[in-house]
Design an enzyme around this catalytic site. Sequence first.
Site, mmCIF file in Angstrom:
data_model
loop_
_atom_site.group_PDB
_atom_site.id
_atom_site.type_symbol
_atom_site.label_atom_id
_atom_site.label_comp_id
_atom_site.label_asym_id
_atom_site.label_seq_id
_atom_site.Cartn_x
_atom_site.Cartn_y
_atom_site.Cartn_z
ATOM 1 N N ILE A 100 -14.392 48.077 9.818
ATOM 2 C CA ILE A 100 -15.772 48.083 9.336
ATOM 3 C C ILE A 100 -16.225 49.526 9.110
ATOM 4 C CG2 ILE A 100 -18.151 47.488 10.020
ATOM 5 C CD1 ILE A 100 -16.650 45.353 11.942
ATOM 6 N N HIS A 154 -15.174 49.011 -1.346
ATOM 7 C CA HIS A 154 -16.385 48.810 -0.545
ATOM 8 C C HIS A 154 -17.314 50.018 -0.613
ATOM 9 C CE1 HIS A 154 -18.996 47.172 2.504
ATOM 10 N NE2 HIS A 154 -18.731 48.133 3.364
#
EC number: 1.1.1.37
Length: 311
Positions: free
Chosen positions: A117, A177
């Site tokens: 993450i 991302h």
Amino acid sequence: MKVAVIGAAGGIGQALALLLKNRLPAGSDLALYDIAPVTPGVAADLSHIPTPVSIKGYCGEDPTPALEGADVVLISAGVARKPGMDRSDLFNINAGIVKSLAEKIAVTCPKACIGIITNPVNTTVAIAAEVLKKAGVYDKNKLFGVTTLDVIRSETFVAELKGKNPGEICVPVIGGHSGVTILPLLSQVEGVEFTAEEVAALTPRIQNAGTEVVEAKAGGGSATLSMGQAACRFGLSLVKALSGEKGVVECAYVEGNGEHARFFAQPILLGKNGVEEIQHYGELSTFEQDALDSMLDTLKADIKIGEEFIK
């Protein structure tokens, strides 16, 4: 099934831990680790929630006790974005954090599925891959960049625009991302039609949604709660697939066949060993194909930075 949350005292980590304590299957073990001394207290706090999930918290320099026996490791450790920063500004601090955690995982739980993450994900996943490869334990089917936040934002914004229930909207998001590397495939949303103007407005809104939150929090943080939700969704999908559930599909940033770049986000069929199959995302619209073509250099450069950080 044991799930370890690394970086558990942070904004994302605490939100993720709360959601997992509530939603992991009965009998699961949840381990929280952070360098911050508050972490055992976060676990104590969460342990009072009446669900059949056991929880332990660890702090200090060594994450080993949290990692021992882990089936899934979710890494949210690192610094968050502040106004004026983009995800790549985080690299200098977060690269070193991901490197040292990957070194520990390589020794302690090399067979675990790892969800990264920590931003910049385009780069930190490459760092983890190179560390694991150096240690001789890299399995590309078990390393994931968690891009689920781009998916849930896409679902939310499409539902808002079209007056639909977000739970019924499915938007594949491919690429990477950050910024232009995030490509929502709006042409593939079933039962919804978009005008060219809507696509041209919605795409950058999804790409820049993180900045929207950073600015709205006015220096008080980044997207922690929605990211916690996204990471929980991905983590639970991994747990289901590892437990033998069939047909579990999530978008994630993984090392595939290298058609576009070494790492690329697209829909993944998850299975007992992590990635079971990388699914093809279907035909792109002209707008999407142009966006894909123009972002690949950015994505490849992000990946190269990660690879070179380890070499």
